[in-house]
Design a protein around this motif. Structure first.
Motif, mmCIF file in Angstrom:
data_model
loop_
_atom_site.group_PDB
_atom_site.id
_atom_site.type_symbol
_atom_site.label_atom_id
_atom_site.label_comp_id
_atom_site.label_asym_id
_atom_site.label_seq_id
_atom_site.Cartn_x
_atom_site.Cartn_y
_atom_site.Cartn_z
ATOM 1 N N LEU A 27 96.329 -36.073 -53.140
ATOM 2 C CA LEU A 27 96.671 -34.937 -51.699
ATOM 3 C C LEU A 27 96.706 -33.473 -52.054
ATOM 4 C CD1 LEU A 27 97.676 -34.204 -48.806
ATOM 5 C CD2 LEU A 27 99.738 -34.276 -49.548
ATOM 6 N N ARG A 28 96.910 -33.112 -53.345
ATOM 7 C CA ARG A 28 97.215 -31.627 -53.874
ATOM 8 C C ARG A 28 95.820 -31.325 -53.906
ATOM 9 N NH1 ARG A 28 99.014 -27.638 -52.502
ATOM 10 N NH2 ARG A 28 100.447 -29.124 -52.421
ATOM 11 N N SER A 29 94.670 -32.192 -54.541
ATOM 12 C CA SER A 29 93.346 -31.469 -54.835
ATOM 13 C C SER A 29 92.910 -31.459 -53.232
ATOM 14 C CB SER A 29 92.860 -32.732 -56.099
ATOM 15 O OG SER A 29 91.781 -33.718 -54.707
ATOM 16 N N GLN A 30 93.466 -32.829 -52.372
ATOM 17 C CA GLN A 30 92.648 -32.480 -51.255
ATOM 18 C C GLN A 30 93.125 -31.090 -50.730
ATOM 19 O OE1 GLN A 30 92.673 -35.411 -48.265
ATOM 20 N NE2 GLN A 30 90.267 -35.883 -49.040
ATOM 21 N N LEU A 31 94.234 -30.480 -50.517
ATOM 22 C CA LEU A 31 94.215 -29.282 -50.101
ATOM 23 C C LEU A 31 94.114 -27.976 -51.228
ATOM 24 C CD1 LEU A 31 98.502 -30.927 -50.060
ATOM 25 C CD2 LEU A 31 96.975 -29.829 -48.170
ATOM 26 N N ASP A 32 94.180 -28.617 -51.561
ATOM 27 C CA ASP A 32 93.786 -27.329 -52.960
ATOM 28 C C ASP A 32 91.664 -27.009 -52.227
ATOM 29 O OD1 ASP A 32 96.315 -26.907 -53.832
ATOM 30 O OD2 ASP A 32 95.153 -27.912 -56.101
ATOM 31 N N THR A 33 91.780 -27.654 -52.028
ATOM 32 C CA THR A 33 90.204 -27.674 -51.056
ATOM 33 C C THR A 33 90.028 -27.195 -50.220
ATOM 34 O OG1 THR A 33 88.971 -29.392 -53.486
ATOM 35 C CG2 THR A 33 87.773 -28.895 -51.182
ATOM 36 N N LEU A 34 90.857 -27.550 -49.849
ATOM 37 C CA LEU A 34 90.558 -26.796 -47.547
ATOM 38 C C LEU A 34 90.366 -26.391 -47.796
ATOM 39 C CD1 LEU A 34 90.882 -27.831 -45.339
ATOM 40 C CD2 LEU A 34 92.929 -27.936 -45.261
ATOM 41 N N GLU A 35 89.488 -25.632 -46.655
ATOM 42 C CA GLU A 35 88.979 -24.282 -46.900
ATOM 43 C C GLU A 35 88.965 -24.589 -44.966
ATOM 44 O OE1 GLU A 35 85.197 -23.491 -47.757
ATOM 45 O OE2 GLU A 35 85.484 -23.817 -49.898
ATOM 46 N N PRO A 36 90.099 -23.167 -44.206
ATOM 47 C CA PRO A 36 90.288 -23.432 -42.807
ATOM 48 C C PRO A 36 88.424 -23.117 -42.006
ATOM 49 C CG PRO A 36 91.682 -21.659 -44.024
ATOM 50 C CD PRO A 36 90.499 -22.902 -45.084
ATOM 51 N N LEU A 37 88.637 -23.674 -41.040
ATOM 52 C CA LEU A 37 87.756 -23.754 -39.626
ATOM 53 C C LEU A 37 87.796 -21.698 -39.976
ATOM 54 C CD1 LEU A 37 88.570 -25.178 -36.890
ATOM 55 C CD2 LEU A 37 86.205 -25.433 -38.484
ATOM 56 N N GLN A 38 86.084 -21.083 -40.027
ATOM 57 C CA GLN A 38 86.136 -20.136 -40.155
ATOM 58 C C GLN A 38 85.553 -19.785 -38.487
ATOM 59 O OE1 GLN A 38 83.252 -18.719 -43.378
ATOM 60 N NE2 GLN A 38 84.505 -20.025 -44.310
ATOM 61 N N ASP A 39 85.523 -18.052 -38.595
ATOM 62 C CA ASP A 39 85.721 -17.589 -37.018
ATOM 63 C C ASP A 39 84.150 -18.266 -36.659
ATOM 64 O OD1 ASP A 39 87.950 -16.134 -37.423
ATOM 65 O OD2 ASP A 39 87.153 -14.140 -38.060
ATOM 66 N N ASP A 40 83.276 -18.316 -37.004
ATOM 67 C CA ASP A 40 82.386 -18.226 -36.312
ATOM 68 C C ASP A 40 82.066 -20.340 -36.609
ATOM 69 O OD1 ASP A 40 81.751 -18.871 -39.550
ATOM 70 O OD2 ASP A 40 79.476 -18.635 -39.433
ATOM 71 N N GLU A 41 82.667 -20.925 -37.142
ATOM 72 C CA GLU A 41 83.139 -22.256 -36.783
ATOM 73 C C GLU A 41 83.855 -22.977 -35.294
ATOM 74 O OE1 GLU A 41 82.672 -24.648 -40.801
ATOM 75 O OE2 GLU A 41 84.585 -23.430 -40.631
ATOM 76 N N VAL A 42 83.167 -23.657 -34.717
ATOM 77 C CA VAL A 42 83.593 -23.649 -33.181
ATOM 78 C C VAL A 42 84.858 -24.626 -33.497
ATOM 79 C CG1 VAL A 42 83.177 -24.363 -30.747
ATOM 80 C CG2 VAL A 42 81.526 -23.934 -31.758
ATOM 81 N N GLY A 43 85.851 -24.815 -33.273
ATOM 82 C CA GLY A 43 87.217 -25.964 -33.879
ATOM 83 C C GLY A 43 88.354 -25.365 -33.358
ATOM 84 N N VAL A 44 89.430 -26.590 -33.371
ATOM 85 C CA VAL A 44 90.896 -26.607 -33.015
ATOM 86 C C VAL A 44 91.796 -26.758 -34.098
ATOM 87 C CG1 VAL A 44 90.467 -28.747 -31.964
ATOM 88 C CG2 VAL A 44 92.329 -26.512 -31.205
ATOM 89 N N VAL A 45 92.515 -26.204 -34.221
ATOM 90 C CA VAL A 45 93.575 -26.644 -35.199
ATOM 91 C C VAL A 45 95.093 -27.281 -34.480
ATOM 92 C CG1 VAL A 45 95.418 -26.310 -36.968
ATOM 93 C CG2 VAL A 45 93.199 -25.250 -36.840
ATOM 94 N N ILE A 46 94.938 -28.503 -34.761
ATOM 95 C CA ILE A 46 95.945 -29.461 -33.636
ATOM 96 C C ILE A 46 97.158 -29.640 -34.773
ATOM 97 C CG2 ILE A 46 96.419 -32.019 -32.764
ATOM 98 C CD1 ILE A 46 94.054 -30.838 -31.722
ATOM 99 N N ASP A 47 98.527 -29.211 -34.612
ATOM 100 C CA ASP A 47 99.310 -29.534 -35.977
ATOM 101 C C ASP A 47 99.713 -31.252 -35.446
ATOM 102 O OD1 ASP A 47 101.915 -30.050 -37.102
ATOM 103 O OD2 ASP A 47 103.103 -28.017 -36.191
ATOM 104 N N LEU A 48 100.178 -31.762 -36.896
ATOM 105 C CA LEU A 48 99.909 -33.519 -36.456
ATOM 106 C C LEU A 48 101.379 -33.463 -36.715
ATOM 107 C CD1 LEU A 48 101.395 -34.305 -39.708
ATOM 108 C CD2 LEU A 48 99.155 -33.792 -40.097
ATOM 109 N N ASP A 49 102.127 -32.826 -36.305
ATOM 110 C CA ASP A 49 103.992 -32.806 -36.398
ATOM 111 C C ASP A 49 104.103 -32.629 -35.820
ATOM 112 O OD1 ASP A 49 106.689 -33.550 -36.923
ATOM 113 O OD2 ASP A 49 107.697 -31.541 -37.393
ATOM 114 N N GLN A 50 103.591 -34.389 -33.790
ATOM 115 C CA GLN A 50 103.870 -34.379 -32.773
ATOM 116 C C GLN A 50 103.307 -35.516 -32.194
ATOM 117 O OE1 GLN A 50 101.217 -31.511 -30.244
ATOM 118 N NE2 GLN A 50 99.918 -31.707 -31.769
ATOM 119 N N SER A 51 103.665 -36.603 -31.096
ATOM 120 C CA SER A 51 103.239 -37.568 -31.344
ATOM 121 C C SER A 51 101.650 -37.611 -31.162
ATOM 122 C CB SER A 51 103.830 -38.292 -29.972
ATOM 123 O OG SER A 51 102.585 -37.554 -28.990
ATOM 124 N N VAL A 52 100.940 -38.520 -31.482
ATOM 125 C CA VAL A 52 99.827 -38.879 -31.284
ATOM 126 C C VAL A 52 99.359 -39.190 -29.663
ATOM 127 C CG1 VAL A 52 97.994 -41.212 -31.670
ATOM 128 C CG2 VAL A 52 99.195 -41.106 -33.118
#
Length: 161
Positions: A120-145
């Motif tokens: 997990l740590r290596s994935q978190l370190d690799t993760l690059e958030p969506l950039q302004d020119d990428e069409v996307g949304v961030v959804i918080d996983l701390d809620q029900s499915v």
């Protein structure tokens, strides 16, 4: 998109079902060497990931060519990885399932999967958030499915009509 254990596969499969789109779980198309490497707790390199991402992009492109919309559950951690996926569909949309790493590690440790929690740590370190020119949304996983699904569909439907 999201790190292992974020719940992206569950959410993506539900989205695909609700929209009637074809679904691909990216883990199922990993080359055996990648699965073996991750199973040993060794992080993948960009070189390991490239053929896998190209396979996913080809699947997306093939589905689009036959008139099918798709949902893919894929980590897509880096911008460069998402760029490869966009070769399959330049107008690709991203739903990034993100949240507290402590919750993610608890989820990882509670499931049977080739990806150990130690990566997990290596994935978190690799993760690059969506950039302004990428069409996307961030959804918080701390809620029900169900809440994640409602949020994802509310964001996707106007963009895919």
């Amino acid at each position: 998109m999201g790190v292992s254990g974020s719940g992206k596969t569950v959410l993506a499969s539900l989205v695909a079902g609700k929209l009637g789109w074809r679904f691909c779980e990216a883990d199922e198309v990993h080359p055996a060497a990648n699965v073996e490497k991750m199973s040993r707790g060794v992080p993948l390199t960009d070189e390991d990931r490239l053929p896998w991402l190209e396979t996913l992009a080809a699947w997306i492109r093939e589905q689009a060519a036959t008139g099918h919309d798709t949902v893919t559950a894929c980590s897509a951690l880096k911008r460069s990885y998402r760029d490869v996926l966009r070769r399959g569909a330049p107008d690709l949309l991203f739903v990034h399932v993100d949240g507290d790493p402590d919750l993610i590690i608890r989820r990882m440790n509670a499931r049977e999967h080739f990806m150990p929690g130690s990566l997990l740590r290596s994935q978190l370190d690799t993760l690059e958030p969506l950039q302004d020119d990428e069409v996307g949304v961030v959804i918080d996983l701390d809620q029900s499915v169900e809440e994640e699904l409602a949020e994802a569909l509310a964001w996707l439907r106007p963009r895919t009509a």
